[in-house]
Design an enzyme around this catalytic site. Structure first.
Site, PDB file in Angstrom:
ATOM      1  N   CYS A 120      50.730  50.208  32.227  1.00  0.00           N
ATOM      2  CA  CYS A 120      51.698  50.634  31.405  1.00  0.00           C
ATOM      3  C   CYS A 120      52.568  51.648  32.391  1.00  0.00           C
ATOM      4  O   CYS A 120      52.061  52.379  33.211  1.00  0.00           O
ATOM      5  CB  CYS A 120      51.349  51.506  30.045  1.00  0.00           C
ATOM      6  SG  CYS A 120      50.402  50.613  28.942  1.00  0.00           S
ATOM      7  N   LYS A 134      49.957  45.456  38.289  1.00  0.00           N
ATOM      8  CA  LYS A 134      49.735  46.011  39.616  1.00  0.00           C
ATOM      9  C   LYS A 134      48.781  47.344  39.793  1.00  0.00           C
ATOM     10  O   LYS A 134      47.933  47.511  40.992  1.00  0.00           O
ATOM     11  CB  LYS A 134      51.174  46.104  40.351  1.00  0.00           C
ATOM     12  CG  LYS A 134      51.248  46.583  41.755  1.00  0.00           C
ATOM     13  CD  LYS A 134      51.184  45.389  42.371  1.00  0.00           C
ATOM     14  CE  LYS A 134      50.931  45.361  43.982  1.00  0.00           C
ATOM     15  NZ  LYS A 134      50.438  44.186  44.795  1.00  0.00           N
ATOM     16  N   TRP A 142      51.031  47.391  29.090  1.00  0.00           N
ATOM     17  CA  TRP A 142      49.969  46.421  29.442  1.00  0.00           C
ATOM     18  C   TRP A 142      48.992  46.843  28.318  1.00  0.00           C
ATOM     19  O   TRP A 142      48.435  47.545  28.244  1.00  0.00           O
ATOM     20  CB  TRP A 142      49.377  46.702  30.764  1.00  0.00           C
ATOM     21  CG  TRP A 142      48.534  45.698  31.060  1.00  0.00           C
ATOM     22  CD1 TRP A 142      48.716  44.625  31.931  1.00  0.00           C
ATOM     23  CD2 TRP A 142      47.007  45.621  30.958  1.00  0.00           C
ATOM     24  NE1 TRP A 142      47.536  43.884  31.984  1.00  0.00           N
ATOM     25  CE2 TRP A 142      46.337  44.563  31.655  1.00  0.00           C
ATOM     26  CE3 TRP A 142      46.061  46.530  30.697  1.00  0.00           C
ATOM     27  CZ2 TRP A 142      45.064  44.337  31.518  1.00  0.00           C
ATOM     28  CZ3 TRP A 142      44.729  46.688  30.469  1.00  0.00           C
ATOM     29  CH2 TRP A 142      44.223  45.090  31.176  1.00  0.00           C
ATOM     30  N   LYS A 198      43.660  34.488  44.867  1.00  0.00           N
ATOM     31  CA  LYS A 198      45.072  34.342  44.932  1.00  0.00           C
ATOM     32  C   LYS A 198      45.520  33.127  43.726  1.00  0.00           C
ATOM     33  O   LYS A 198      46.237  33.030  43.029  1.00  0.00           O
ATOM     34  CB  LYS A 198      45.345  34.043  45.987  1.00  0.00           C
ATOM     35  CG  LYS A 198      45.429  35.281  47.176  1.00  0.00           C
ATOM     36  CD  LYS A 198      46.650  36.321  46.693  1.00  0.00           C
ATOM     37  CE  LYS A 198      46.276  37.503  45.683  1.00  0.00           C
ATOM     38  NZ  LYS A 198      45.505  38.524  46.326  1.00  0.00           N
ATOM     39  N   HIS A 222      22.807  25.391  46.824  1.00  0.00           N
ATOM     40  CA  HIS A 222      21.844  25.939  45.954  1.00  0.00           C
ATOM     41  C   HIS A 222      22.326  25.929  44.501  1.00  0.00           C
ATOM     42  O   HIS A 222      22.053  26.880  43.595  1.00  0.00           O
ATOM     43  CB  HIS A 222      21.563  27.478  46.207  1.00  0.00           C
ATOM     44  CG  HIS A 222      20.788  27.636  47.744  1.00  0.00           C
ATOM     45  ND1 HIS A 222      19.639  27.428  47.689  1.00  0.00           N
ATOM     46  CD2 HIS A 222      21.214  28.055  48.662  1.00  0.00           C
ATOM     47  CE1 HIS A 222      19.037  27.381  49.189  1.00  0.00           C
ATOM     48  NE2 HIS A 222      20.190  28.064  49.670  1.00  0.00           N
ATOM     49  N   GLU A 264      44.924  33.804  40.094  1.00  0.00           N
ATOM     50  CA  GLU A 264      45.780  34.928  39.643  1.00  0.00           C
ATOM     51  C   GLU A 264      47.246  34.271  39.243  1.00  0.00           C
ATOM     52  O   GLU A 264      47.735  34.534  38.222  1.00  0.00           O
ATOM     53  CB  GLU A 264      46.053  36.058  40.661  1.00  0.00           C
ATOM     54  CG  GLU A 264      45.098  37.053  40.739  1.00  0.00           C
ATOM     55  CD  GLU A 264      45.599  38.012  41.607  1.00  0.00           C
ATOM     56  OE1 GLU A 264      45.557  39.207  41.161  1.00  0.00           O
ATOM     57  OE2 GLU A 264      45.741  37.788  42.826  1.00  0.00           O
ATOM     58  N   GLU A 301      38.952  35.713  48.334  1.00  0.00           N
ATOM     59  CA  GLU A 301      40.208  36.101  48.435  1.00  0.00           C
ATOM     60  C   GLU A 301      41.282  34.943  48.016  1.00  0.00           C
ATOM     61  O   GLU A 301      41.999  34.896  47.291  1.00  0.00           O
ATOM     62  CB  GLU A 301      40.585  37.013  49.714  1.00  0.00           C
ATOM     63  CG  GLU A 301      42.323  37.352  49.673  1.00  0.00           C
ATOM     64  CD  GLU A 301      42.538  38.236  48.494  1.00  0.00           C
ATOM     65  OE1 GLU A 301      41.817  38.874  47.810  1.00  0.00           O
ATOM     66  OE2 GLU A 301      43.831  38.674  48.282  1.00  0.00           O
ATOM     67  N   ASN A 342      50.032  55.862  28.187  1.00  0.00           N
ATOM     68  CA  ASN A 342      49.457  55.364  29.310  1.00  0.00           C
ATOM     69  C   ASN A 342      48.034  55.768  29.165  1.00  0.00           C
ATOM     70  O   ASN A 342      47.747  56.950  29.576  1.00  0.00           O
ATOM     71  CB  ASN A 342      50.003  55.286  30.699  1.00  0.00           C
ATOM     72  CG  ASN A 342      49.217  54.396  31.481  1.00  0.00           C
ATOM     73  OD1 ASN A 342      48.225  53.681  31.324  1.00  0.00           O
ATOM     74  ND2 ASN A 342      49.447  54.690  32.976  1.00  0.00           N
ATOM     75  N   GLY A 343      46.956  55.033  28.902  1.00  0.00           N
ATOM     76  CA  GLY A 343      45.614  55.290  28.774  1.00  0.00           C
ATOM     77  C   GLY A 343      45.100  54.717  27.877  1.00  0.00           C
ATOM     78  O   GLY A 343      45.678  53.967  27.001  1.00  0.00           O
ATOM     79  N   ARG A 355      53.817  47.479  36.654  1.00  0.00           N
ATOM     80  CA  ARG A 355      52.318  48.116  35.769  1.00  0.00           C
ATOM     81  C   ARG A 355      52.015  47.665  34.381  1.00  0.00           C
ATOM     82  O   ARG A 355      51.065  47.801  33.770  1.00  0.00           O
ATOM     83  CB  ARG A 355      52.573  49.636  35.494  1.00  0.00           C
ATOM     84  CG  ARG A 355      52.945  50.406  36.680  1.00  0.00           C
ATOM     85  CD  ARG A 355      53.484  51.763  36.495  1.00  0.00           C
ATOM     86  NE  ARG A 355      52.431  52.551  36.067  1.00  0.00           N
ATOM     87  CZ  ARG A 355      51.821  53.366  36.785  1.00  0.00           C
ATOM     88  NH1 ARG A 355      52.159  53.217  38.023  1.00  0.00           N
ATOM     89  NH2 ARG A 355      50.809  54.124  36.531  1.00  0.00           N
TER      90      ARG A 355
HETATM   91  C1  AGP Z   1      44.968  41.386  43.672  1.00  0.00           C
HETATM   92  O1  AGP Z   1      45.882  40.457  43.880  1.00  0.00           O
HETATM   93  C2  AGP Z   1      44.952  41.955  42.457  1.00  0.00           C
HETATM   94  N1  AGP Z   1      46.131  42.046  41.506  1.00  0.00           N
HETATM   95  C3  AGP Z   1      43.892  42.957  41.886  1.00  0.00           C
HETATM   96  O2  AGP Z   1      42.560  42.289  42.132  1.00  0.00           O
HETATM   97  C4  AGP Z   1      43.772  44.212  42.877  1.00  0.00           C
HETATM   98  O3  AGP Z   1      43.523  43.936  44.111  1.00  0.00           O
HETATM   99  C5  AGP Z   1      42.945  45.199  42.361  1.00  0.00           C
HETATM  100  O4  AGP Z   1      43.419  45.307  41.022  1.00  0.00           O
HETATM  101  C6  AGP Z   1      42.680  46.282  42.877  1.00  0.00           C
HETATM  102  O5  AGP Z   1      43.909  47.285  43.154  1.00  0.00           O
HETATM  103  P1  AGP Z   1      43.970  48.315  44.212  1.00  0.00           P
HETATM  104  O6  AGP Z   1      43.961  47.809  45.508  1.00  0.00           O
HETATM  105  O7  AGP Z   1      45.443  48.935  43.894  1.00  0.00           O
HETATM  106  O8  AGP Z   1      43.002  49.296  43.828  1.00  0.00           O
END
Ligand code: AGP
Length: 614
Positions: free
Chosen positions: A2, A609, A75, A491, A510, A494, A487, A101-102, A27
């Protein structure tokens, strides 16, 4: 999560708030709203579901008039994505507007008692209890400040809140409790602003200050006064705002994500800059807080982070063990604090967070401090909460990363972790002079080699056209490339919403091997390193079961080309920089598949983000 912005001053608040919300959209972006107060007269609220641009176009005939206002981009946590759940929220009389926010952890109990006292609610959110609680204080004849201040204790959880009251034109109240993504107040020319992040303040604020836990800011055009919940004035220093915080643009690229992937040679260069004395063959991470004796006395290094930052931690663990010969572990911040971890002054904890505001990581950092561990951070956000909790921060220096999927901040983290491993190895005398010199030379060559990986985007585009219709992918890697497989899969998940799993290639037999068929492409990370022969065996196992293999391999590797269906090429490189070269190939594959599927790659659904809730 947010984004919050507030303005009070001589200008029209609406356009300033909309612009601020646009810069905070990373956000959260499922709905947005603004409230503007026109003198003591009308309090106008406008909301829309969807991104800030929906709200902007809804207001294209003019935002409500007024010079005091606030806004929010949401959010969702409590309550579905709907107009009624969008902020700002109001009290029963429609005199207060509040953005939050929270998570109000005790909202059910608060809401129940407010309902019993006759309040009516318009939304399903936890946030709506806030204006009703302030309303009760005002009804008892309290001032706006005195009705607002008790929120600090009555609301459980972590919060950032901004409120305006129709009967107090020209005033905004803001509050921070705990780590809910920060709140920054700024002073301009006879105007004051408040926002969740610097880009929303930059155009107007000349000096800024970060609110600390349990601080309340009273904003008027003439000043910003910061007080405690009991009304004691807190002296605060306002620092000039850094222009680095300015809003970034796409620089001619179609998406921020692509721009950020393409920037990575500079990102790695900038993460190295000034931290290596190539002549002396030494690493000098700025402000490294451990003395020589303390480095020698280290018994353990623990690396924590979430999502992409956790994957960086997993790579870092291997680099630190290799170079420094000290036991190292990587763990998700969200799990760490719930297992009563053993930490002491001989444990160095490295917290990784591009945003510096991830609630899980901040909570884990708090735990480390309480237990007396040594704590450093790797972070991209100047002044963020993580940088203030750590004894020292190694800045990623990646510049603003706007795409929600982390790309260049991952490479910046890997670069700094390599430097940290070398610096610890140097200090512990675990690293021969020659290996140190060679490793530094390899790191210095990374930006150039990375440039080769991203020079031709054609193979990724072709691969994306071929594979965008598949519903499942398996990513395999070994050793240092196991976290890179994780990773790559993250990606893809996401930004294209395709189900993808990352796995250590040796574990495939396994269980996951049961999934292999012609409907699940396997991305195999197989550069020519010491585990290459094992990876070739795993590739054979996939092929023997009718699977399709996309390999990421070393330039000129005919053997690999003969065994796989498709090959993405990276230059030959030593292990210390191999992840820096393989990762962009996986980022580009995911990016083009997302684009091919028509997904919103910069702002994927359900994500944000900065993840400021636990
Ligand atoms: C990464 O592509 C993601 N959007 C997410 O996993 C991110 O890495 C995670 O939320 C951690 O964020 P930070 O590095 O700001 O702590």
């Amino acid at each position: 999560m947010c984004g919050i912005v507030g303005y009070v001053g001589p200008r029209q608040a609406g356009p300033i708030i909309l612009r601020g919300l646009q810069s905070l959209e990373y956000r959260g972006y499922d709905s947005a709203g603004i409230a503007v107060l026109d003198g003591p007269g009308e309090l106008a609220i406008r909301k829309s579901v969807g991104k800030v641009r929906e709200l902007t176009s809804f207001l294209s005939n003019g935002a409500p008039s007024g010079t005091t206002g606030l806004g929010h981009t949401r959010w969702a946590t409590h309550g579905k994505v709907a107009l009624t759940n969008a902020h700002p929220h109001m009290d029963c009389r429609g005199e207060l507007a509040v953005v939050h926010n929270g998570i109000v952890e005790n909202y059910l109990e608060l809401k129940k008692s407010l309902l019993e006292r006759g309040h009516t609610f318009a939304s399903e959110t936890d946030s709506e209890v806030i204006p009703h609680l302030i309303e009760e204080g005002l009804a008892q004849g309290k001032s706006f400040e005195d009705a607002f201040a008790p929120l600090v204790d009555r609301l459980h959880g972590a919060h950032a809140i901004v409120a305006l009251w129709k009967k107090a034109p020209g005033k905004l109240l803001a509050m921070r409790r705990g780590n809910a993504g920060g709140l920054i107040v700024g002073l301009g020319q006879s105007e004051a602003l408040v926002a969740s992040d610097l880009p929303a303040l930059v155009p107007l604020a000349r000096r800024v200050c970060f609110l600390e836990d349990r601080e309340i800011a009273v904003l008027t055009p003439a000043e910003v006064k910061v007080i405690t919940p009991l009304g004691r004035v807190v002296p605060k220093r306002f620092d000039p705002v850094s222009t680095d915080a300015a809003w970034a643009d796409k620089g001619g690229y179609k998406h921020f994500m692509l721009k950020e992937i393409m920037e990575q040679p500079q990102t790695v260069g900038s993460a190295l800059r000034g931290r290596v004395d190539f002549e002396a063959g030494e690493v000098r991470l700025e402000g490294f807080p451990l003395s020589r004796e303390q480095v020698l006395d280290l018994r353990r290094v623990l690396l924590i982070g979430c999502g992409t930052s956790l994957h960086a931690a997993m790579v870092g663990r291997r680099l630190i063990e290799t170079f420094a010969g000290v036991p190292a572990e990587a763990e998700s911040s969200s799990e760490f604090r719930y297992r009563n971890p053993t930490i002491d002054a001989h444990t160095l904890v490295v917290a990784i967070a591009q945003s510096g505001e991830t609630a899980d990581t901040l909570a884990a950092m708090d735990e480390v401090r309480q237990k007396g561990g040594r704590l450093v951070a790797i972070c991209n956000a100047e002044g963020s909460q993580a940088t203030r909790l750590a004894e020292a921060t190694f800045s990623m220096r990646a510049g603003p990363e706007i795409g929600v999927a982390s790309t260049k901040t991952f490479l910046a983290s890997l670069t700094i972790l390599a430097l940290l491993g070398l610096q610890l190895g140097q200090g512990r005398e675990a690293l021969g002079r020659q290996l140190l010199q060679e490793s530094l030379g390899h790191l210095a060559s990374a930006p150039y080699l990375l440039g080769q990986v991203i020079a031709d985007l054609g193979p990724y585009q072709r691969m994306a056209r071929r594979f965008c219709h598949y519903e499942h992918f398996l990513y395999l890697g070994r050793g240092i490339h196991h976290p890179i497989a994780l990773e790559g899969a993250l990606k893809l998940k996401e930004i294209s919403y395709i189900h993808a799993e990352g796995y250590p290639a040796g574990e495939m037999k396994h269980g996951p091997i049961a999934l292999i068929d012609d409907k699940m492409p396997v991305v195999a990370i197989a550069p020519r390193d010491e585990l290459y022969p094992k990876m070739l065996n795993n590739i054979e196992e996939v092929k023997a079961r009718g699977g399709t293999v996309i390999a990421v391999g070393t330039q000129g590797d005919q053997e690999l080309a003969a065994k796989t269906d498709h090959l993405l090429i990276v230059p030959a490189s030593p292990p210390i920089i191999a992840p820096l070269l393989v990762t962009p190939a996986l980022q580009l594959l995911a990016y083009y598949i997302g684009v091919q599927k028509g997904c919103d790659v910069d702002q994927p659904r359900n994500l944000a983000k900065s993840v400021t809730v636990e």
